[in-house]
Design a protein around this motif. Sequence first.
Motif, PDB file in Angstrom:
ATOM      1  N   ALA A 142       0.846  -1.338  -0.142  1.00  0.00           N
ATOM      2  CA  ALA A 142      -0.170  -0.071   0.077  1.00  0.00           C
ATOM      3  C   ALA A 142       0.973   1.347  -0.041  1.00  0.00           C
ATOM      4  O   ALA A 142       0.533   2.276  -0.571  1.00  0.00           O
ATOM      5  CB  ALA A 142      -0.871   0.037   1.261  1.00  0.00           C
ATOM      6  N   GLU A 143       2.082   1.097   0.609  1.00  0.00           N
ATOM      7  CA  GLU A 143       3.049   2.513   0.799  1.00  0.00           C
ATOM      8  C   GLU A 143       3.478   2.597  -0.834  1.00  0.00           C
ATOM      9  O   GLU A 143       3.586   3.582  -1.171  1.00  0.00           O
ATOM     10  CB  GLU A 143       3.996   1.809   1.755  1.00  0.00           C
ATOM     11  N   PHE A 144       3.790   1.442  -1.389  1.00  0.00           N
ATOM     12  CA  PHE A 144       4.129   1.628  -2.733  1.00  0.00           C
ATOM     13  C   PHE A 144       3.289   2.257  -3.537  1.00  0.00           C
ATOM     14  O   PHE A 144       3.839   3.080  -4.509  1.00  0.00           O
ATOM     15  CB  PHE A 144       4.930   0.167  -3.194  1.00  0.00           C
ATOM     16  N   GLN A 145       2.167   1.783  -3.268  1.00  0.00           N
ATOM     17  CA  GLN A 145       1.105   2.253  -4.243  1.00  0.00           C
ATOM     18  C   GLN A 145       0.690   3.894  -3.997  1.00  0.00           C
ATOM     19  O   GLN A 145       0.395   4.588  -5.043  1.00  0.00           O
ATOM     20  CB  GLN A 145      -0.157   1.691  -3.945  1.00  0.00           C
ATOM     21  N   ARG A 146       0.985   4.209  -2.965  1.00  0.00           N
ATOM     22  CA  ARG A 146       0.704   5.572  -2.598  1.00  0.00           C
ATOM     23  C   ARG A 146       1.784   6.375  -2.985  1.00  0.00           C
ATOM     24  O   ARG A 146       1.361   7.499  -3.594  1.00  0.00           O
ATOM     25  CB  ARG A 146       0.616   5.739  -0.948  1.00  0.00           C
ATOM     26  N   ILE A 147       3.088   6.084  -2.994  1.00  0.00           N
ATOM     27  CA  ILE A 147       4.272   6.656  -3.437  1.00  0.00           C
ATOM     28  C   ILE A 147       4.092   6.933  -4.970  1.00  0.00           C
ATOM     29  O   ILE A 147       4.089   8.193  -5.522  1.00  0.00           O
ATOM     30  CB  ILE A 147       5.569   6.216  -3.394  1.00  0.00           C
ATOM     31  N   CYS A 148       3.771   5.918  -5.741  1.00  0.00           N
ATOM     32  CA  CYS A 148       3.509   5.968  -7.184  1.00  0.00           C
ATOM     33  C   CYS A 148       2.422   7.016  -7.542  1.00  0.00           C
ATOM     34  O   CYS A 148       2.635   7.742  -8.302  1.00  0.00           O
ATOM     35  CB  CYS A 148       3.072   4.580  -7.701  1.00  0.00           C
ATOM     36  N   ARG A 149       1.075   6.839  -6.885  1.00  0.00           N
ATOM     37  CA  ARG A 149      -0.018   7.697  -7.118  1.00  0.00           C
ATOM     38  C   ARG A 149       0.361   9.123  -7.044  1.00  0.00           C
ATOM     39  O   ARG A 149       0.084   9.990  -7.802  1.00  0.00           O
ATOM     40  CB  ARG A 149      -1.194   7.185  -6.443  1.00  0.00           C
ATOM     41  N   ASP A 150       1.183   9.290  -5.499  1.00  0.00           N
ATOM     42  CA  ASP A 150       1.484  10.682  -5.520  1.00  0.00           C
ATOM     43  C   ASP A 150       2.277  11.359  -6.328  1.00  0.00           C
ATOM     44  O   ASP A 150       2.029  12.440  -6.564  1.00  0.00           O
ATOM     45  CB  ASP A 150       1.992  10.736  -4.066  1.00  0.00           C
ATOM     46  N   LEU A 151       3.203  10.553  -6.681  1.00  0.00           N
ATOM     47  CA  LEU A 151       4.262  11.085  -7.526  1.00  0.00           C
ATOM     48  C   LEU A 151       4.025  11.359  -9.056  1.00  0.00           C
ATOM     49  O   LEU A 151       4.224  12.306  -9.766  1.00  0.00           O
ATOM     50  CB  LEU A 151       5.748  10.296  -7.694  1.00  0.00           C
ATOM     51  N   MET A 152       2.986  10.354  -9.505  1.00  0.00           N
ATOM     52  CA  MET A 152       2.426  10.667 -10.838  1.00  0.00           C
ATOM     53  C   MET A 152       1.460  11.714 -11.131  1.00  0.00           C
ATOM     54  O   MET A 152       1.357  12.425 -12.027  1.00  0.00           O
ATOM     55  CB  MET A 152       1.331   9.195 -11.256  1.00  0.00           C
ATOM     56  N   ALA A 153       1.092  12.596  -9.810  1.00  0.00           N
ATOM     57  CA  ALA A 153       0.474  13.762  -9.941  1.00  0.00           C
ATOM     58  C   ALA A 153       1.461  14.825 -10.527  1.00  0.00           C
ATOM     59  O   ALA A 153       0.917  15.786 -10.873  1.00  0.00           O
ATOM     60  CB  ALA A 153      -0.109  14.192  -8.575  1.00  0.00           C
ATOM     61  N   GLY A 173       8.688  17.471 -12.171  1.00  0.00           N
ATOM     62  CA  GLY A 173       7.603  17.644 -13.248  1.00  0.00           C
ATOM     63  C   GLY A 173       7.404  19.323 -13.361  1.00  0.00           C
ATOM     64  O   GLY A 173       8.260  20.173 -12.982  1.00  0.00           O
ATOM     65  N   ASP A 174       6.289  19.669 -14.170  1.00  0.00           N
ATOM     66  CA  ASP A 174       6.237  21.150 -14.743  1.00  0.00           C
ATOM     67  C   ASP A 174       5.940  22.148 -13.493  1.00  0.00           C
ATOM     68  O   ASP A 174       6.477  23.018 -13.381  1.00  0.00           O
ATOM     69  CB  ASP A 174       5.008  21.148 -15.562  1.00  0.00           C
ATOM     70  N   ILE A 175       5.226  21.463 -12.621  1.00  0.00           N
ATOM     71  CA  ILE A 175       4.745  22.343 -11.362  1.00  0.00           C
ATOM     72  C   ILE A 175       5.735  22.416 -10.198  1.00  0.00           C
ATOM     73  O   ILE A 175       5.802  23.153  -9.387  1.00  0.00           O
ATOM     74  CB  ILE A 175       3.271  22.017 -10.822  1.00  0.00           C
ATOM     75  N   GLY A 176       6.814  21.280 -10.253  1.00  0.00           N
ATOM     76  CA  GLY A 176       8.072  21.338  -9.176  1.00  0.00           C
ATOM     77  C   GLY A 176       8.263  19.764  -9.124  1.00  0.00           C
ATOM     78  O   GLY A 176       8.330  19.134 -10.024  1.00  0.00           O
ATOM     79  N   SER A 177       8.942  19.522  -8.105  1.00  0.00           N
ATOM     80  CA  SER A 177       9.613  18.246  -7.688  1.00  0.00           C
ATOM     81  C   SER A 177       8.854  17.543  -6.425  1.00  0.00           C
ATOM     82  O   SER A 177       8.464  18.327  -5.611  1.00  0.00           O
ATOM     83  CB  SER A 177      10.739  18.258  -7.975  1.00  0.00           C
ATOM     84  N   GLY A 178       9.214  16.282  -6.203  1.00  0.00           N
ATOM     85  CA  GLY A 178       8.988  15.527  -4.964  1.00  0.00           C
ATOM     86  C   GLY A 178       9.761  14.508  -4.852  1.00  0.00           C
ATOM     87  O   GLY A 178      10.214  13.957  -5.844  1.00  0.00           O
ATOM     88  N   SER A 179       9.466  14.071  -3.526  1.00  0.00           N
ATOM     89  CA  SER A 179      10.336  12.764  -3.329  1.00  0.00           C
ATOM     90  C   SER A 179       9.991  12.403  -2.009  1.00  0.00           C
ATOM     91  O   SER A 179       9.420  12.842  -1.333  1.00  0.00           O
ATOM     92  CB  SER A 179      12.105  12.948  -3.398  1.00  0.00           C
ATOM     93  N   VAL A 180       9.978  10.865  -1.950  1.00  0.00           N
ATOM     94  CA  VAL A 180       9.692  10.073  -0.847  1.00  0.00           C
ATOM     95  C   VAL A 180      10.950   9.316  -0.370  1.00  0.00           C
ATOM     96  O   VAL A 180      11.415   8.557  -1.219  1.00  0.00           O
ATOM     97  CB  VAL A 180       8.404   9.271  -0.760  1.00  0.00           C
ATOM     98  N   THR A 181      11.216   9.060   0.730  1.00  0.00           N
ATOM     99  CA  THR A 181      12.549   8.460   1.227  1.00  0.00           C
ATOM    100  C   THR A 181      12.152   7.513   2.220  1.00  0.00           C
ATOM    101  O   THR A 181      11.472   8.025   3.352  1.00  0.00           O
ATOM    102  CB  THR A 181      13.899   9.375   1.673  1.00  0.00           C
ATOM    103  N   LEU A 182      12.570   6.246   2.045  1.00  0.00           N
ATOM    104  CA  LEU A 182      12.309   5.228   2.924  1.00  0.00           C
ATOM    105  C   LEU A 182      13.535   4.470   3.533  1.00  0.00           C
ATOM    106  O   LEU A 182      14.412   4.360   2.900  1.00  0.00           O
ATOM    107  CB  LEU A 182      11.174   4.063   2.654  1.00  0.00           C
ATOM    108  N   ARG A 183      13.533   4.513   5.116  1.00  0.00           N
ATOM    109  CA  ARG A 183      14.723   3.769   5.481  1.00  0.00           C
ATOM    110  C   ARG A 183      14.186   2.286   5.782  1.00  0.00           C
ATOM    111  O   ARG A 183      13.069   2.234   6.216  1.00  0.00           O
ATOM    112  CB  ARG A 183      15.247   4.441   6.604  1.00  0.00           C
ATOM    113  N   SER A 184      15.153   1.642   6.135  1.00  0.00           N
ATOM    114  CA  SER A 184      14.703   0.090   6.887  1.00  0.00           C
ATOM    115  C   SER A 184      14.096   0.448   8.173  1.00  0.00           C
ATOM    116  O   SER A 184      14.450   1.173   8.967  1.00  0.00           O
ATOM    117  CB  SER A 184      15.957  -0.656   7.117  1.00  0.00           C
ATOM    118  N   HIS A 185      13.128  -0.429   8.152  1.00  0.00           N
ATOM    119  CA  HIS A 185      12.007  -0.078   9.529  1.00  0.00           C
ATOM    120  C   HIS A 185      11.786  -1.795   9.744  1.00  0.00           C
ATOM    121  O   HIS A 185      11.000  -2.378   8.985  1.00  0.00           O
ATOM    122  CB  HIS A 185      11.082   0.691   8.950  1.00  0.00           C
TER     123      HIS A 185
END
Lengths: 257, 14
Positions: A142-153, A173-185
């Motif tokens: 679900a986390e991977f899905q959320r990251i992909c959906r969020d960044l696809m915007a 992208g045109d409106i700006g940039s974004g990133s999500v970083t995950l660490r081992s958990h």
Amino acid sequence: MLEARLEQANLLKKVVDAIKDLVQDCNFDCNDSGIALQAMDNSHVALVSMMLKSESFSPFRCDRNIALGINLTSLTKVLRAAQNEDILTLKAEDAPDVVNLVFESAESDRISEYDIKLMDIDQEHLGIPETEYAATISMPSAEFQRICRDLMALSESVSIECSKEGVKFACQGDIGSGSVTLRSHTNVDKPEMNVEIDLTEPVSLTFSLKYLVGFCKASSLSGQVKLCLSNEVPLLVEYALANNSYLRFYLAPKIGD
Amino acid sequence: APFQKDLYNYFIKT
């Protein structure tokens, strides 16, 4: 002949739902080890590989190799007639014209039965070499899905950078940039929430988000997803199922600017 | 624009 009984129709419904937008006509290759499917999308950049081991069925019987050429839109129409909890039995003769699907309600005495006409599909089969990946990431699906959906915007593409620091999903992208970083958990109470990063060398690759979002339709099949990356080879996205069965997707990386 | 090689470049036809 083939006779394969699934305790819950839900499994096949979810698998077909996860792949039907990527591939249309597929051979379901049946033999004594189970039911396998391998198909590429029309643009030849993504490949789906499904294995439903015989142990995922009870009983499972398949005397000889049978290829069931099925149009997934047709299969979807028929599977809609199955309740998630129905017992589903697939049956086919040795040289079949049709595949027979029987849905049995565990609660009532309702039995429904459908035949789908088979197609003769001349499908190329690709050999996928055994790969020692530079990075393997296991994370909640679900986390991977959320990251992909969020960044696809923001963008059509995502870079996945894996280093000692963790894994960074980034886009511009045109409106700006974004990133999500995950660490081992590690979550002792909820292992499905674990993030595990196994790294032999740093890796950074760029992929089409449209495809990744499509793969994420498989999220309901497994709490965790595994991403395997090496420089200059296709990404492997794996959803592990019970009994060593799996649904895997491969995606060619984007190259250059 | 970035391009994607098709999978034949990575996997072998069998």
